[in-house]
Design a protein around this motif. Structure first.
Motif, PDB file in Angstrom:
ATOM      1  N   GLY A 253       0.505  -1.788   0.291  1.00  0.00           N
ATOM      2  CA  GLY A 253      -0.056   0.176  -0.108  1.00  0.00           C
ATOM      3  C   GLY A 253       1.038   1.301   0.360  1.00  0.00           C
ATOM      4  N   ASP A 254       2.186   1.321   0.623  1.00  0.00           N
ATOM      5  CA  ASP A 254       2.591   2.439   0.602  1.00  0.00           C
ATOM      6  C   ASP A 254       3.236   2.403  -0.604  1.00  0.00           C
ATOM      7  OD1 ASP A 254       2.153   2.568   3.104  1.00  0.00           O
ATOM      8  OD2 ASP A 254       4.013   1.901   4.448  1.00  0.00           O
ATOM      9  N   ASN A 255       4.021   1.058  -0.998  1.00  0.00           N
ATOM     10  CA  ASN A 255       4.866   1.744  -2.420  1.00  0.00           C
ATOM     11  C   ASN A 255       3.363   2.366  -3.460  1.00  0.00           C
ATOM     12  OD1 ASN A 255       6.892   0.339  -1.508  1.00  0.00           O
ATOM     13  ND2 ASN A 255       7.054  -1.556  -1.993  1.00  0.00           N
ATOM     14  N   ALA A 256       2.235   1.922  -3.263  1.00  0.00           N
ATOM     15  CA  ALA A 256       1.471   2.019  -4.508  1.00  0.00           C
ATOM     16  C   ALA A 256       1.077   3.857  -4.273  1.00  0.00           C
ATOM     17  CB  ALA A 256       0.246   1.833  -4.177  1.00  0.00           C
ATOM     18  N   ARG A 257       1.221   4.802  -3.094  1.00  0.00           N
ATOM     19  CA  ARG A 257       1.122   5.717  -3.077  1.00  0.00           C
ATOM     20  C   ARG A 257       2.339   6.711  -3.479  1.00  0.00           C
ATOM     21  NH1 ARG A 257      -1.735  10.729  -3.233  1.00  0.00           N
ATOM     22  NH2 ARG A 257      -0.941  11.987  -1.271  1.00  0.00           N
ATOM     23  N   ARG A 258       2.945   5.884  -3.627  1.00  0.00           N
ATOM     24  CA  ARG A 258       5.052   6.533  -3.461  1.00  0.00           C
ATOM     25  C   ARG A 258       4.788   6.750  -4.901  1.00  0.00           C
ATOM     26  NH1 ARG A 258       9.217   6.990  -0.253  1.00  0.00           N
ATOM     27  NH2 ARG A 258       9.098   6.105   1.603  1.00  0.00           N
ATOM     28  N   ARG A 259       4.686   5.362  -5.857  1.00  0.00           N
ATOM     29  CA  ARG A 259       4.548   5.512  -7.217  1.00  0.00           C
ATOM     30  C   ARG A 259       3.123   6.558  -8.024  1.00  0.00           C
ATOM     31  NH1 ARG A 259       2.785  -0.633  -6.979  1.00  0.00           N
ATOM     32  NH2 ARG A 259       4.900  -0.795  -6.879  1.00  0.00           N
ATOM     33  N   GLU A 260       2.776   6.335  -7.031  1.00  0.00           N
ATOM     34  CA  GLU A 260       0.997   7.966  -7.754  1.00  0.00           C
ATOM     35  C   GLU A 260       1.456   8.665  -7.490  1.00  0.00           C
ATOM     36  OE1 GLU A 260      -2.310   7.410  -5.154  1.00  0.00           O
ATOM     37  OE2 GLU A 260      -3.211   9.611  -5.426  1.00  0.00           O
ATOM     38  N   ILE A 261       2.461   9.077  -6.496  1.00  0.00           N
ATOM     39  CA  ILE A 261       3.406  10.211  -6.543  1.00  0.00           C
ATOM     40  C   ILE A 261       4.222  10.731  -7.340  1.00  0.00           C
ATOM     41  CG2 ILE A 261       4.764  12.171  -4.620  1.00  0.00           C
ATOM     42  CD1 ILE A 261       3.031  10.706  -2.646  1.00  0.00           C
ATOM     43  N   LEU A 262       5.003   9.632  -7.901  1.00  0.00           N
ATOM     44  CA  LEU A 262       6.154   9.610  -8.942  1.00  0.00           C
ATOM     45  C   LEU A 262       5.118   9.416 -10.245  1.00  0.00           C
ATOM     46  CD1 LEU A 262       9.040  10.079  -9.055  1.00  0.00           C
ATOM     47  CD2 LEU A 262       9.034   7.483  -9.581  1.00  0.00           C
ATOM     48  N   GLN A 263       4.234   9.454 -10.474  1.00  0.00           N
ATOM     49  CA  GLN A 263       3.482   9.565 -11.622  1.00  0.00           C
ATOM     50  C   GLN A 263       3.449  10.716 -12.077  1.00  0.00           C
ATOM     51  OE1 GLN A 263       3.115   6.712 -14.217  1.00  0.00           O
ATOM     52  NE2 GLN A 263       3.234   8.644 -15.151  1.00  0.00           N
ATOM     53  N   ARG A 264       2.470  11.135 -10.940  1.00  0.00           N
ATOM     54  CA  ARG A 264       2.677  12.818 -11.223  1.00  0.00           C
ATOM     55  C   ARG A 264       3.355  13.512 -11.884  1.00  0.00           C
ATOM     56  NH1 ARG A 264      -2.250  14.222  -6.761  1.00  0.00           N
ATOM     57  NH2 ARG A 264      -1.833  15.586  -8.075  1.00  0.00           N
ATOM     58  N   LEU A 290      12.637   7.342  -4.862  1.00  0.00           N
ATOM     59  CA  LEU A 290      13.260   8.350  -4.044  1.00  0.00           C
ATOM     60  C   LEU A 290      12.848   8.847  -5.669  1.00  0.00           C
ATOM     61  CD1 LEU A 290      17.260   8.400  -3.401  1.00  0.00           C
ATOM     62  CD2 LEU A 290      15.013   9.536  -1.755  1.00  0.00           C
ATOM     63  N   ALA A 291      12.038  10.384  -5.615  1.00  0.00           N
ATOM     64  CA  ALA A 291      11.090  10.776  -6.808  1.00  0.00           C
ATOM     65  C   ALA A 291      13.147  11.420  -7.714  1.00  0.00           C
ATOM     66  CB  ALA A 291      10.410  12.260  -6.538  1.00  0.00           C
ATOM     67  N   VAL A 292      13.545  10.917  -8.423  1.00  0.00           N
ATOM     68  CA  VAL A 292      14.972  11.838  -8.878  1.00  0.00           C
ATOM     69  C   VAL A 292      14.751  11.996 -10.600  1.00  0.00           C
ATOM     70  CG1 VAL A 292      17.770  11.441  -9.625  1.00  0.00           C
ATOM     71  CG2 VAL A 292      16.108  10.141  -7.786  1.00  0.00           C
ATOM     72  N   GLY A 293      14.713  13.490 -10.142  1.00  0.00           N
ATOM     73  CA  GLY A 293      14.570  14.223 -11.801  1.00  0.00           C
ATOM     74  C   GLY A 293      16.333  14.607 -12.536  1.00  0.00           C
ATOM     75  N   GLN A 294      15.787  14.284 -13.894  1.00  0.00           N
ATOM     76  CA  GLN A 294      17.647  14.504 -14.612  1.00  0.00           C
ATOM     77  C   GLN A 294      16.775  15.688 -15.174  1.00  0.00           C
ATOM     78  OE1 GLN A 294      20.463  12.190 -15.316  1.00  0.00           O
ATOM     79  NE2 GLN A 294      20.986  13.342 -17.271  1.00  0.00           N
ATOM     80  N   VAL A 295      17.667  16.572 -14.598  1.00  0.00           N
ATOM     81  CA  VAL A 295      17.279  18.126 -15.081  1.00  0.00           C
ATOM     82  C   VAL A 295      18.861  18.945 -15.440  1.00  0.00           C
ATOM     83  CG1 VAL A 295      15.117  18.615 -13.667  1.00  0.00           C
ATOM     84  CG2 VAL A 295      17.927  19.342 -12.873  1.00  0.00           C
TER      85      VAL A 295
END
Ligand code: PLP
Length: 369
Positions: A253-264, A290-295
């Protein structure tokens, strides 16, 4: 304007705090504090999540890497292949085990090792390496299957570093069940976090797990009998095991929530500014540690987000082969993808308790870059 932190371990939902406190109290009152029923239950629950025969809990994720390498039979003086962009933990563990790191470059899309990068490193090695450590970086399963196939052909062990990827799966196989052994960290900020240090080693081979179990407890073959040289003490507290058992019931459940945030975030980040590593589609193989952007321009993006009260960080700024203490090991090592990534990665706030309002604020800020 409230600050949006990268992580906030204090924001635990009340129901979870209650469950944790009950677990802790159960241990306090039990009179059993090390290698007791909570640890055994946690080990079998972890093994069952991964669908492997056995797991052993150890002191932390770095110990887990070192003990797993030794449990796999890597002998001092040998070499081990690893990526140089994963925080240095695998290199630290290898050096402690008397092994020499052979750093391979990573794939520009996934930031992980690929079959071709490992093949290149193997071809360059003076002697056949004893193992390859594949880190599932940022929570995304590396493209591990072809690496396992290549290593099997050449009789080289594969150790998966799952510290950031517990629960990730592809084709019904979880991170940690692809290679010959897997290491985990339960440092408090990991997707499954203890209230202190903890780690584990799992394997499809019970013999590997048994060897780790012996090394992690003084080299004892039985109580007070040292059957194996080079053992030490690396255990977890029953208190931590009880907390981790509670966390395991919520991990998907925690992972699903993390994934949803990263997708956004992946949807909101304009392509001209950069992209999310492991995106654009975030599936089951990604547990969004982690939400890692390559910018393109990291400094400008970090400043613009800070102006809007959004914290950022860099995972990781210095690749292993450029670390001051390890430069003497890195004569003539050039890893162009790794070096470029180190200058362009930027981590955004990501933890399950972020509110939808906060996620929206981060997305608006990304959109306006
Ligand atoms: C956190 C981490 C480790 C080390 O874990 P500790 O428990 O802090 O020793 C190892 N590998 C990776 C990829 C990590 O993220």
């Amino acid at each position: 304007m409230d600050r949006i932190p990268l992580n906030d371990l204090g924001r635990v939902p009340a129901a979870r705090t209650d469950a944790r406190e009950a677990a802790l109290l159960r241990v306090v009152r039990s009179g059993w504090y090390l290698r007791g029923p909570e640890t055994s239950a946690f080990e079998s629950e972890l093994a069952s999540l991964l669908d492997v025969p056995a797991a052993v809990a150890v002191g932390n994720g770095t110990d887990a890497l070192e003990l797993a390498l030794r449990g796999l039979g890597c002998a001092p003086g040998g070499t081990v292949v690893t990526a140089a962009n994963a925080g240095g933990y695998a290199t630290t563990a290898m050096l402690r085990a008397g092994l020499r790191p052979l750093w391979a470059d990573v794939d520009p899309g996934t930031h992980g090792l690929s079959e071709s990068s490992v093949r290149h490193a193997l071809d360059r090695a003076d002697e056949p390496p004893q193992a390859v450590v594949v880190t599932h970086l940022y929570g995304r399963l590396a493209d591990v299957e072809p690496i396992v196939a290549l290593c099997q052909e050449r009789d080289i062990a594969v150790l998966e570093d799952c510290a950031q990827a517990i629960g990730a799966q592809r084709g019904g196989v979880r991170a940690g069940a692809f290679g010959d052994a897997a290491s985990f960290s339960f440092y408090p900020t990991k997707n499954l976090g203890a209230l202190g240090d903890a780690g584990a080693v799992a394997s499809r081979s019970s013999e590997v797990v048994d060897r780790v179990r012996v090394l992690a407890q003084y080299g004892w073959s039985e109580k007070y009998t040292v059957g194996v040289e080079g053992g030490g003490n690396s255990r977890i507290d029953e208190l931590q095991a009880a907390v981790l058992r509670e966390g395991l019931t919520r991990i998907d459940g925690d992972n699903a929530r993390r994934r949803e945030i990263l997708q956004r975030y992946a949807d909101a980040l304009p392509a001209r500014v950069g992209r999310i590593a492991g995106g654009p589609a975030i599936g089951e193989e990604h547990v969004a540690h982690l939400a890692v952007g390559q910018v393109e321009d990291r400094h400008a993006v970090a400043v613009a987000l800070a102006d809007r009260g959004i914290d950022t960080a860099v995972h990781y700024p210095v690749p292993d082969h450029l670390q001051p203490a390890w430069r003497h090991l890195a004569d003539d090592v050039h890893l162009p993808v790794t070096e470029t990534a180190a200058d362009h990665v930027l981590s955004l706030p990501l933890f399950p308790e972020l509110t939808d309002g906060e996620v929206a604020r981060v997305c608006e800020a990304l959109d306006s870059l």
